[in-house]
Design a protein around this motif. Structure first.
Motif, PDB file in Angstrom:
ATOM      1  N   ASN A 606     -35.898  -1.946   4.351  1.00  0.00           N
ATOM      2  CA  ASN A 606     -35.433  -1.202   5.523  1.00  0.00           C
ATOM      3  C   ASN A 606     -34.038  -0.650   5.258  1.00  0.00           C
ATOM      4  OD1 ASN A 606     -37.448  -1.666   7.879  1.00  0.00           O
ATOM      5  ND2 ASN A 606     -37.193  -3.703   6.957  1.00  0.00           N
ATOM      6  N   SER A 607     -33.801   0.625   5.626  1.00  0.00           N
ATOM      7  CA  SER A 607     -32.486   1.255   5.474  1.00  0.00           C
ATOM      8  C   SER A 607     -31.681   1.081   6.754  1.00  0.00           C
ATOM      9  CB  SER A 607     -32.632   2.745   5.163  1.00  0.00           C
ATOM     10  OG  SER A 607     -33.324   2.928   3.947  1.00  0.00           O
ATOM     11  N   PRO A 608     -30.331   1.078   6.679  1.00  0.00           N
ATOM     12  CA  PRO A 608     -29.494   1.051   7.891  1.00  0.00           C
ATOM     13  C   PRO A 608     -29.701   2.317   8.724  1.00  0.00           C
ATOM     14  CG  PRO A 608     -28.212   0.494   5.934  1.00  0.00           C
ATOM     15  CD  PRO A 608     -29.530   1.024   5.460  1.00  0.00           C
ATOM     16  N   VAL A 609     -29.441   2.240  10.077  1.00  0.00           N
ATOM     17  CA  VAL A 609     -29.601   3.372  11.002  1.00  0.00           C
ATOM     18  C   VAL A 609     -28.361   3.430  11.887  1.00  0.00           C
ATOM     19  CG1 VAL A 609     -30.973   4.380  12.866  1.00  0.00           C
ATOM     20  CG2 VAL A 609     -32.113   3.207  10.975  1.00  0.00           C
ATOM     21  N   PHE A 610     -27.682   4.623  11.949  1.00  0.00           N
ATOM     22  CA  PHE A 610     -26.544   4.792  12.857  1.00  0.00           C
ATOM     23  C   PHE A 610     -27.048   4.824  14.300  1.00  0.00           C
ATOM     24  CE2 PHE A 610     -24.527   6.337   8.995  1.00  0.00           C
ATOM     25  CZ  PHE A 610     -23.286   5.733   9.100  1.00  0.00           C
ATOM     26  N   THR A 630     -11.305   6.613  15.411  1.00  0.00           N
ATOM     27  CA  THR A 630     -12.584   6.430  16.116  1.00  0.00           C
ATOM     28  C   THR A 630     -13.352   5.365  15.361  1.00  0.00           C
ATOM     29  OG1 THR A 630     -14.548   7.566  16.972  1.00  0.00           O
ATOM     30  CG2 THR A 630     -13.779   8.198  14.776  1.00  0.00           C
ATOM     31  N   SER A 631     -14.585   5.113  15.732  1.00  0.00           N
ATOM     32  CA  SER A 631     -15.396   4.098  15.047  1.00  0.00           C
ATOM     33  C   SER A 631     -16.858   4.506  15.095  1.00  0.00           C
ATOM     34  CB  SER A 631     -15.210   2.709  15.685  1.00  0.00           C
ATOM     35  OG  SER A 631     -15.678   2.704  17.032  1.00  0.00           O
ATOM     36  N   THR A 632     -17.653   3.883  14.226  1.00  0.00           N
ATOM     37  CA  THR A 632     -19.100   4.141  14.188  1.00  0.00           C
ATOM     38  C   THR A 632     -19.815   2.820  13.920  1.00  0.00           C
ATOM     39  OG1 THR A 632     -20.827   5.470  13.165  1.00  0.00           O
ATOM     40  CG2 THR A 632     -19.116   4.609  11.704  1.00  0.00           C
ATOM     41  N   THR A 633     -21.093   2.770  14.262  1.00  0.00           N
ATOM     42  CA  THR A 633     -21.876   1.534  14.098  1.00  0.00           C
ATOM     43  C   THR A 633     -23.272   1.890  13.599  1.00  0.00           C
ATOM     44  OG1 THR A 633     -20.664   0.472  15.897  1.00  0.00           O
ATOM     45  CG2 THR A 633     -22.749  -0.557  15.209  1.00  0.00           C
ATOM     46  N   ALA A 634     -23.752   1.095  12.614  1.00  0.00           N
ATOM     47  CA  ALA A 634     -25.130   1.232  12.115  1.00  0.00           C
ATOM     48  C   ALA A 634     -25.758  -0.149  12.059  1.00  0.00           C
ATOM     49  CB  ALA A 634     -25.140   1.883  10.738  1.00  0.00           C
ATOM     50  N   THR A 635     -27.069  -0.199  12.214  1.00  0.00           N
ATOM     51  CA  THR A 635     -27.802  -1.487  12.177  1.00  0.00           C
ATOM     52  C   THR A 635     -28.871  -1.407  11.101  1.00  0.00           C
ATOM     53  OG1 THR A 635     -29.358  -0.723  13.869  1.00  0.00           O
ATOM     54  CG2 THR A 635     -27.372  -1.883  14.622  1.00  0.00           C
ATOM     55  N   THR A 675      -0.524  22.285   6.820  1.00  0.00           N
ATOM     56  CA  THR A 675      -1.196  22.177   5.516  1.00  0.00           C
ATOM     57  C   THR A 675      -2.709  22.210   5.684  1.00  0.00           C
ATOM     58  OG1 THR A 675       0.638  20.872   4.651  1.00  0.00           O
ATOM     59  CG2 THR A 675      -1.439  20.765   3.428  1.00  0.00           C
ATOM     60  N   GLN A 676      -3.253  21.427   6.636  1.00  0.00           N
ATOM     61  CA  GLN A 676      -4.699  21.402   6.891  1.00  0.00           C
ATOM     62  C   GLN A 676      -4.899  20.987   8.333  1.00  0.00           C
ATOM     63  OE1 GLN A 676      -6.953  19.250   3.990  1.00  0.00           O
ATOM     64  NE2 GLN A 676      -8.886  19.389   5.109  1.00  0.00           N
ATOM     65  N   ASP A 677      -5.704  21.767   9.067  1.00  0.00           N
ATOM     66  CA  ASP A 677      -5.868  21.480  10.495  1.00  0.00           C
ATOM     67  C   ASP A 677      -7.250  20.936  10.835  1.00  0.00           C
ATOM     68  OD1 ASP A 677      -7.263  23.743   9.972  1.00  0.00           O
ATOM     69  OD2 ASP A 677      -6.383  24.980  11.571  1.00  0.00           O
ATOM     70  N   VAL A 678      -8.184  20.883   9.893  1.00  0.00           N
ATOM     71  CA  VAL A 678      -9.520  20.341  10.163  1.00  0.00           C
ATOM     72  C   VAL A 678      -9.956  19.515   8.958  1.00  0.00           C
ATOM     73  CG1 VAL A 678     -11.945  20.860  10.615  1.00  0.00           C
ATOM     74  CG2 VAL A 678     -10.167  22.268  11.662  1.00  0.00           C
ATOM     75  N   TYR A 679     -10.566  18.337   9.207  1.00  0.00           N
ATOM     76  CA  TYR A 679     -11.096  17.473   8.151  1.00  0.00           C
ATOM     77  C   TYR A 679     -12.568  17.179   8.431  1.00  0.00           C
ATOM     78  CZ  TYR A 679      -6.259  16.619   6.811  1.00  0.00           C
ATOM     79  OH  TYR A 679      -4.965  16.753   6.400  1.00  0.00           O
ATOM     80  N   HIS A 680     -13.398  17.262   7.384  1.00  0.00           N
ATOM     81  CA  HIS A 680     -14.829  16.971   7.492  1.00  0.00           C
ATOM     82  C   HIS A 680     -15.112  15.698   6.706  1.00  0.00           C
ATOM     83  CE1 HIS A 680     -15.409  20.965   9.208  1.00  0.00           C
ATOM     84  NE2 HIS A 680     -14.677  21.461   8.204  1.00  0.00           N
ATOM     85  N   LEU A 681     -15.507  14.647   7.406  1.00  0.00           N
ATOM     86  CA  LEU A 681     -15.722  13.336   6.769  1.00  0.00           C
ATOM     87  C   LEU A 681     -17.214  13.049   6.667  1.00  0.00           C
ATOM     88  CD1 LEU A 681     -13.034  11.184   8.620  1.00  0.00           C
ATOM     89  CD2 LEU A 681     -12.756  12.723   6.683  1.00  0.00           C
ATOM     90  N   GLU A 682     -17.605  12.308   5.622  1.00  0.00           N
ATOM     91  CA  GLU A 682     -18.992  11.847   5.445  1.00  0.00           C
ATOM     92  C   GLU A 682     -18.965  10.321   5.349  1.00  0.00           C
ATOM     93  OE1 GLU A 682     -21.757  11.981   1.708  1.00  0.00           O
ATOM     94  OE2 GLU A 682     -21.985  13.882   2.806  1.00  0.00           O
ATOM     95  N   ILE A 683     -19.674   9.655   6.268  1.00  0.00           N
ATOM     96  CA  ILE A 683     -19.646   8.194   6.362  1.00  0.00           C
ATOM     97  C   ILE A 683     -21.022   7.671   5.965  1.00  0.00           C
ATOM     98  CG2 ILE A 683     -19.263   6.218   7.886  1.00  0.00           C
ATOM     99  CD1 ILE A 683     -17.604   8.263   9.634  1.00  0.00           C
ATOM    100  N   THR A 684     -21.019   6.669   5.065  1.00  0.00           N
ATOM    101  CA  THR A 684     -22.269   6.077   4.564  1.00  0.00           C
ATOM    102  C   THR A 684     -22.344   4.624   4.992  1.00  0.00           C
ATOM    103  OG1 THR A 684     -22.288   7.539   2.655  1.00  0.00           O
ATOM    104  CG2 THR A 684     -23.623   5.535   2.504  1.00  0.00           C
ATOM    105  N   THR A 696     -26.395   8.210   5.886  1.00  0.00           N
ATOM    106  CA  THR A 696     -25.134   8.962   5.945  1.00  0.00           C
ATOM    107  C   THR A 696     -25.049   9.759   7.245  1.00  0.00           C
ATOM    108  OG1 THR A 696     -25.087   9.166   3.543  1.00  0.00           O
ATOM    109  CG2 THR A 696     -23.723  10.686   4.766  1.00  0.00           C
ATOM    110  N   THR A 697     -23.814   9.861   7.827  1.00  0.00           N
ATOM    111  CA  THR A 697     -23.538  10.716   8.991  1.00  0.00           C
ATOM    112  C   THR A 697     -22.232  11.446   8.734  1.00  0.00           C
ATOM    113  OG1 THR A 697     -23.375  10.792  11.406  1.00  0.00           O
ATOM    114  CG2 THR A 697     -22.228   8.985  10.286  1.00  0.00           C
ATOM    115  N   THR A 698     -21.889  12.456   9.585  1.00  0.00           N
ATOM    116  CA  THR A 698     -20.669  13.257   9.388  1.00  0.00           C
ATOM    117  C   THR A 698     -19.784  13.171  10.620  1.00  0.00           C
ATOM    118  OG1 THR A 698     -21.767  15.269  10.215  1.00  0.00           O
ATOM    119  CG2 THR A 698     -21.837  14.845   7.838  1.00  0.00           C
TER     120      THR A 698
END
Length: 1523
Positions: A606-610, A630-635, A675-684, A696-698
């Motif tokens: 089974n894979s994790p699910v956000f 901020t925070s995120t949760t996966a099970t 210098t930079q006003d927007v950041y795009h993150l990828e969370i695994t 993975t989510t963004t």
């Protein structure tokens, strides 16, 4: 007036009948920019621009617009001038992108090299004023002036640098700039003499050879021009040769400097010659260099070597030890150095060697076998060293003498026999047989059983070796009784050999499992997966057995060969998690059963699910680092590690991080919206299963602005020029600033905060919104020539941020100044010999008028120098500077600023000519004959030889000279005033002539020099007495043959002095009536007829030799004349042709070795002795006594072959030689241990015979190290030592935990001398079963055992921990074999790992790291075992549910090693038999030794406890053991 952008002026109140027109005024260009907006009848008219204004396009009109407005009907004309304010919008531009010039290295400092010119298209002087600079890294030798002239600041040197390349920048006041490349090439000037690289060269040539020298050191003779850029060719010549009679023997190539010998030289005539060489510059004969070549004449080799005998024959015993002396050969060579070469034996295959001194020794004792070869014949060859090919040979025959050197040999090393149930008394069990190669009694063999027959079951025939059963053996069911008999075969000479006889007595068999229940695990979804291995005992293959799966046979199977239970199909954990499988074993008659509990293991599926998708987040750019964003949760639906979720983050430029366990996202680095006003993150999200699964989510994060940037001016400094006639309100400058922030934070306003000089009311004002600065009051050059303003800009943020810039306003004035020199007097120093046209100095003139001195010129009157329009004074092209002729010039220069009615000024230029070191020192004439009397002179008490002076035409350091000696410096040296001194002893008899090379050098740069040779003759002093050729002169005369006037003897004496000091007169101390001595010739003549001599008579006289020196010196000699009545023989001979002596090693210096004696047969004749060989080791005195000069060492050399010569006193003398053999006898020396202390650690579970450390000692006595016996001084049950090897091993360490024990090991030689060393053993408590790790290698056990230290080192390198190997086994912790079983290619290694503190690391952690570093470990261990190595990380060797198994494994290890000891050490068999039986001596054996792949298994100690005490060994179906 101008009322709007583009409007120039508005004309009002125009009458209706006026007619206005726009017309040119002054020039026509003005109206091209303007138009008149007007219609006839209008009351108003406007003059406005038609295109943008550019002051640069209006240069002809001074940057202004001229026009007029004319009323055509009245003729009235109103003239207008529009002043255009110039903007600095044009950078300076160089006329060329690159400039280059070539100058001489002697160019005077201060001279201008070239001029760079840049132009600025701007109109106003303030905007087109240009400054020049050299950009770094620039050369220190040049500078750039304000007018663009590049001037020399330091003296140039061609040899240091031939090219200068740098960049010049032109910059206006506004900072606009351009660059150009400048290349200056330096020309060399011919002002230096040529030079040799070395003052002395050396060469050699063989005598009788002609041609070029093959090797000149330190390198080939070469001179070159000191001016490397000109490099004028040089001509070589030979100026002198010492001795001068050899001048014609040499010639030199005038172009290359190569010297050749044209007439061959004779080394015996002279061995050293000095050649003086001169190099002259081809275009200038006055420029020279000198050097000296020292020539050595080498000797030639032209005589072959020769042996003292053509044939040698000698006898030695067979088996003579290595390096034993056999015989001594001697070689002579008539060349200068005698024989210098090598010896060799032909062929080299014979078992003998020859040393560099010609001694033949035994090379291989093993090959001296009389039974194989009775004698050896070969040649010895003496070969001179290359390149000589001369050699000599001699024949050698060596006969071997016999000795008893063969032991009986059994036909095989081991014999086997079996006894079955049908045994009978007297039956043959086995027969042994041995043979002996010796003859006679030495080959007669008798047999006996030494031990292993304690029960008395067996007997042996001593003649034929037949072993029979003499007593019935009580057999036991399901047992094999093992008997190991040691049989000895002994020959008649006392030599013996032993062999082992293994006898097996077999009982009945009953197969059975060792456990009733087994346990195993297998992952779901795996087919044909091994689960567990079951162990059993049987007599297979004597009685075959069958393994059967009784239950669940559709899912499981068992391997008949290995006993491994495995799956037949894929199992499903969700369907069923465990199975009980029933097994059986049967031999067809007897049967046993067991069960296996199989546990099915779950896998990660089974894979994790956000829980939800993350919404975009906004964060201010001043968000605190470390605060949450901020925070995120996966099970994960899985459990355990499979369900444990960890988080990782990608992107964010390293400014965000995520907590791997909680999923909280945190700021970890400061933000900057600009210098930079927007950041795009990828969370695994990833679980911890193997293999792991992930999702993975963004997340998008926006950065909001804060007021964190101050406004910034476009320039930090503004500079403008404004005419003092400018009107109030005139705009002079537009300042501009920007702000990187956003919105209100970026709105700026301008303010003037400081004005210098200050005024009551401000002179300048600034528009708060546009930043435009304009005049508020009129300017006055008389009051202020410059204004400095500080302008501040403020943004609209909270708090307000500001920045400032400075504005420099120059007030323009009218020009009216005369030219001015930078100095009233210029002092210039230049070097003589400058090239014509060389620039010497640049005069700098300034003029404060507009345009400066650009239209000025110079006036100067000189025949030697000229000046150009730039003010550069140069040497005329046809003039030269010679310091010796004129060393100073004083010149007046006038500067005039206008061609007509110009103003002028005057300056003085004083030019001083400096000296160049262009003259070599020259020797003044010195005496042709230079003599000094021999004597003992010293540095503190020297003797003057002569005065030698030299001069140099230069001045200063260039003209200061120093004279030194280049040869014989240890004997001669110069005083500062040029006096040559003798500072060491001069002995005419040693050397009567010295050719002293002397060198004079100046102190200039480059240094000038000159070389010459002074011949110093040494005159004689009468410091040597005459010396007779012999201390004693003797002659035997037969009376009957003697005649008056006969010359009986001639005395001879020599005197090393010269002249009258060497003239010698001879006399007797007293007058004799029988003989007379001639004073000049030394002849002794008979003056009596001897008629009165009737018996043998000895006449003894004293002769005196006296020289003619002052005072005279003399010597005395004894004269013996023997008048004999009868005839006799004149000879000398030793009493024996050879002598043999012996001396013990280490005897003190001057110990007597022996005595030789020679006889002359004449009492008048005396004998003296001479040691002709090994003079550094032995001496012989006048009595013939031979003594050792130093203590001797047999281990260094055992035999010395000496040659002693006897010389009698006859004239001429007779000689005889004898050979003396000296053997150095051994003195027993105590052994020496390799270390003073040995330290090691073991665990208390270490098994019996576990190797701890090997103590090693060596015996200084030759060949006796292998005969040392090792023992322990203390009695202990912990350890023991092997007698022959020094290997210390464990006896029983189980009761010695956590203690340090100290013992003393002793090594004893065969003579009883001994030495001890300390052994410290630290015993640690047994490690926990969870700490023992196991790996397996595809290597035989005997290979692994030998490489344990290398394995530990390699494993430590990879794991980073200390590794201790506990055991090496051929099977794992359940299956084991003894080392005598057939070899396997798989070996199990048990070990523990410890960290730096000594703490033992758990096996689970070690196993994990082993799996991670398995590739690295394989690579490292391949360095130990070679390529192709396979390593497997095994499971823990102990069942975690059975705490007793740790003890069982230790007992099993002990049992295996005990059985090994039974095989290897037969004495242990008797000892172990009498001991109380334990589990350690219970082993399973195979009755058929030769069957392959038989394994023995033990796992349940309870089964062993049920077996009765016995020496019998069980046999397993799958085991194979040899005892």
């Amino acid at each position: 007036m101008i009322t709007a952008l583009g409007d120039v002026e508005i004309i009002t109140d125009i009458r209706p009948d006026d007619r206005l027109e726009l017309q040119p005024h002054g020039d026509s260009i003005g109206v091209t920019f303007l138009e008149l907006v007007y219609t006839n009848g209008d009351s108003n008219a406007t003059v406005q621009t038609t295109k943008p204004l550019d002051a640069d396009q209006l240069k002809e009109s001074g940057g202004n617009l001229f026009y007029s407005v004319t009323c055509s009907n009245t003729g009235m004309r109103n003239k207008r001038v529009v002043y255009i304010l110039d903007v600095n919008d044009n950078p300076p531009i160089f006329q060329s992108k690159s400039y280059s010039a070539t100058v001489s290295e002697v160019l005077a400092v201060g001279s201008d090299v070239l001029r760079v010119i840049a132009e600025d298209a701007d109109v106003s002087p303030e905007n087109n004023r240009i400054t020049y600079s050299i950009l770094p890294p620039g050369p220190d030798e040049f500078e750039v002036r304000e007018d663009g002239n590049i001037r020399l600041t330091q003296r140039l040197n061609y040899d240091d640098n031939q090219h200068y390349i740098f960049t010049v920048q032109a910059k206006d006041v506004g900072g606009l700039s351009d660059i150009t490349a400048v290349t200056i090439t330096i020309e060399d000037f011919d002002n230096l003499n040529p030079y040799f690289d070395h003052s002395l060269y050396k060469a050699s040539i063989e005598e009788n050879q002609v041609g070029q020298f093959s090797d000149v050191t330190p390198e080939a003779i070469k001179a070159q021009d000191g001016d490397t850029g000109i490099n004028e060719p040089v001509v070589y010549s030979i100026t002198a040769v010492f001795p001068n009679e050899y001048q014609s023997n040499f010639v030199i190539d005038e172009s290359s400097g190569v010297i050749s010998v044209t007439t061959a030289l004779d080394r015996e005539e002279i061995d050293q010659i000095t050649v003086h060489i001169q190099a002259t510059q081809q275009d200038d004969a006055s420029k020279t260099a000198n050097t000296v070549l020292s020539v050595t004449i080498d000797d030639m080799d032209d005589n072959p070597p020769k042996f003292d005998q053509d044939e040698y024959t000698v006898s030695i015993l067979e088996n003579s030890p290595q390096d034993q002396f056999v015989l001594q050969t001697r070689v002579t060579d008539l060349d200068l150095e005698g024989f210098v070469g090598t010896f060799q034996i032909i062929p080299e295959s014979v078992p003998f060697s020859i040393s560099p001194d010609g001694t033949i020794l035994v090379k291989s004792s093993a090959d001296l076998d009389r039974e194989a070869t009775a004698s050896f014949s070969f040649q010895v060859e003496a070969q001179e060293n290359p390149p000589s090919t001369n050699k000599a040979t001699a024949d050698v025959t060596i006969v071997l003498l016999d000795e008893n050197d063969n032991s009986p040999q059994f036909t095989t090393s081991k014999y086997q026999g079996k006894v079955y149930g049908n045994q009978t008394i007297g039956m043959q069990v086995v027969k042994v047989e041995a043979t002996d190669l010796d003859e006679g009694p030495n080959s007669e063999i008798s047999y006996s059983i030494e031990f292993g027959n304690e029960e008395g079951y067996f007997g042996i025939n001593e003649n034929d070796g037949e072993i029979t059963l003499v007593q019935t053996i009580p057999l036991v069911e399901n047992r094999i009784l093992q008997f190991s008999l040691y049989v000895t075969a002994k020959d008649g000479g006392g030599r013996s050999t032993s062999a082992m006889v293994d006898v097996q007595a077999l009982g009945d068999s009953h197969p059975r499992f060792l456990q009733k229940t087994y346990q195993g695990q297998v992952e779901e979804d795996q087919s044909e997966a091994d689960i567990v291995k079951v162990d059993f005992l049987s007599f297979d293959p004597i009685v075959p057995v069958i393994l059967t799966v009784e239950t669940e046979a559709d899912k499981f199977s068992i391997n008949q060969d290995t006993g491994v239970l495995s799956t037949k199909v894929k199992l499903d954990f969700e369907e069923k998690s465990s199975y009980t499988v029933q097994l059986s074993i049967s031999d067809g008659t007897n049967r046993d059963e067991a069960s296996v509990l199989v546990e099915v293991l779950d896998i990660n599926d089974n894979s994790p699910v956000f829980i939800s998708h993350l919404a975009p987040v906004s964060v201010p750019e001043d968000h605190t680092v470390g605060d949450d964003v901020t925070s995120t949760t996966a099970t994960d639906a899985d459990a355990g590690f499979n369900g444990e979720v960890w988080y990782t983050l990608m992107g964010g430029a390293g400014r965000f991080s995520v907590d791997q366990e909680t999923g909280v996202i945190t700021l970890v680095a400061p933000l900057d919206r600009e210098t930079q006003d927007v950041y795009h993150l990828e969370i695994t999200a990833q679980d911890q299963g193997r293999p792991s699964r992930s999702t993975t989510t963004t997340l998008d994060i926006s950065v909001t602005d804060i007021n964190d940037n101050a406004p910034i001016f476009s320039r930090q400094q503004y500079e403008i020029t404004v005419s003092e006639h400018a009107e109030v309100g005139t705009a002079v400058l537009d300042a501009m600033a920007t702000d990187k922030d956003d919105g209100a934070n970026a709105i700026v306003t301008y303010h003037i905060v400081i004005q210098e000089p200050s005024s009551t009311s401000p002179v300048f004002i600034i528009d708060a919104e546009s930043g435009s600065i304009s005049l508020a009051e009129k300017l006055d050059y008389g009051k202020a020539k410059r204004y400095n303003l500080e302008v501040e800009v403020r943004d609209g943020g909270i708090p307000v941020l500001t920045s400032s810039a400075t504005v420099t306003v120059w007030v323009e004035d009218v020009n009216d100044k005369a030219p001015v020199f930078s100095k009233d007097q210029y002092d210039v120093s230049v070097y003589e010999n400058l090239a014509g046209g060389t620039a010497l100095v640049s005069l700098e003139v300034t003029d404060e008028d507009e345009g400066g001195f650009s239209k000025g010129y110079f006036v100067m009157d000189s025949d030697t120098f000229i000046i150009n329009s730039q003010g550069v004074i140069s040497l005329r092209s046809d003039a030269t500077l010679d310091r010796e002729t004129v060393d100073n010039y004083n010149i007046e220069v006038i500067a005039v600023d206008r061609p007509v009615d110009g103003l002028s000024s005057t300056a003085q230029v004083i030019i001083t000519v400096l000296d160049v070191n262009d003259n070599n020192p020259q020797f003044l004439p010195f005496p042709e004959t230079i003599e000094i009397q021999e004597g003992a002179y010293t540095r503190s008490s020297p003797r003057e030889v002569c005065e030698i002076l030299a001069t140099d035409a230069d001045i200063g350091d260039n003209g200061r000279v120093t004279i030194t000696t280049y040869s014989h410096s240890e004997i001669f040296r110069f005083r500062e005033d040029g006096t040559l001194l003798a500072v060491n002893e001069l002995d005419r008899e040693t050397q009567d002539l010295y050719d002293v090379i002397i060198v004079v050098v100046d102190h200039g740069m480059p240094q000038g020099n000159n070389i010459t040779t002074v011949r110093v003759s040494i005159t004689d002093v009468n410091d040597n007495a005459p010396v007779f050729s012999s201390d004693t002169y003797s002659k035997s005369i037969l009376v009957k043959d003697a005649k008056v006037g006969d010359v009986l003897l001639t005395l001879s004496a020599t005197d090393k002095d010269a002249g009258s000091n060497a003239l010698i007169s001879y006399s007797f101390s007293e007058v004799s009536s029988m003989v007379a001595l001639d004073a000049e010739t030394g002849d002794i003549t008979l003056t009596s007829d001897l008629s009165g001599v009737t018996e043998d008579t000895l006449l003894t006289l004293t002769a005196i030799a006296t020289d003619h020196g002052t005072p005279p010196e003399s010597d005395e000699a004894e004269v013996l004349i023997y008048f004999k009545i009868t005839t006799f023989t004149e000879s000398v001979g030793f009493e024996s042709s050879s002598y043999n002596f012996a001396i013990k090693e280490n005897e003190p210096e001057a110990s007597i070795v022996g005595k030789v004696k020679a006889l002359t047969g004449n009492p008048v004749v005396t004998v003296r002795y001479n040691m002709k060989s090994h003079k550094d080791v032995f001496s012989v005195d006048g009595e013939g006594t031979i003594k050792a000069l130093r203590p001797l060492d047999k281990e260094e050399e055992e035999w010395y072959i000496l040659t002693v010569e006897a010389i009698d006193s006859r004239t001429p003398p007779n000689t005889a030689e004898t050979m003396v053999s000296v053997q150095v006898e051994n003195v027993n020396e105590a052994p020496v241990f390799d270390a003073e202390i040995y330290k090691e650690e073991i665990f208390s579970i270490s098994p019996y015979k576990f190797s701890i450390v090997k103590v090693q000692a060596s015996d200084p006595d030759v060949g006796e190290s292998s005969e040392l016996q090792y023992s322990l001084q203390e009695s202990t049950t912990l350890l023991d030592v092997e007698t022959n090897t020094g290997q210390i091993y464990v006896l029983d360490a189980s009761s010695f935990g956590d203690n340090l024990f100290t013992f003393h090991a002793k090594a004893t030689d065969k003579h009883g001398l001994s030495v001890t060393t300390t052994v410290q053993i630290a015993v640690k408590q047994s490690v926990h079963r969870d700490s023992v790790s196991v790996i397996s290698l595809n290597q035989p056990i005997h290979i692994v055992e030998k490489k344990i230290p290398e394995m530990e080192e390699s494993m430590e390198k990879v794991l980073g921990w200390t590794v201790k190997i506990l055991s090496v086994r051929a099977e794992d912790g359940i299956e084991m074999r003894t080392i005598l079983r057939e070899s396997t290619d798989k070996t199990y290694v048990s070990f523990i790992a410890m960290d730096s503190s000594g703490a033992v690391i758990k096996a689970t952690e070690v196993k994990e790291k082993l799996n991670t570093e398995l590739k690295a470990l394989t690579t490292e261990l391949e360095k130990v075992f070679g390529p192709g190595l396979e390593i497997k990380v095994e499971d823990s060797p102990v069942n975690p549910e059975d705490p007793g198994q740790g003890v069982t494994i230790a007992l099993i290890v002990v049992s295996v090693l005990l059985v090994i000891s039974i095989v290897t050490f037969s004495s242990s068999i008797m000892y172990l038999k009498k001991k109380k039986d334990t589990d350690s001596d219970r082993q399973s054996l195979n009755s058929d030794i030769d069957l392959p792949e038989r394994r023995f298994s033990m796992s349940n100690p309870a089964d062993f406890n049920t077996i009765p005490e016995s020496r019998e060994v069980e046999v397993s179906n799958r085991s194979r053991q040899r005892i």
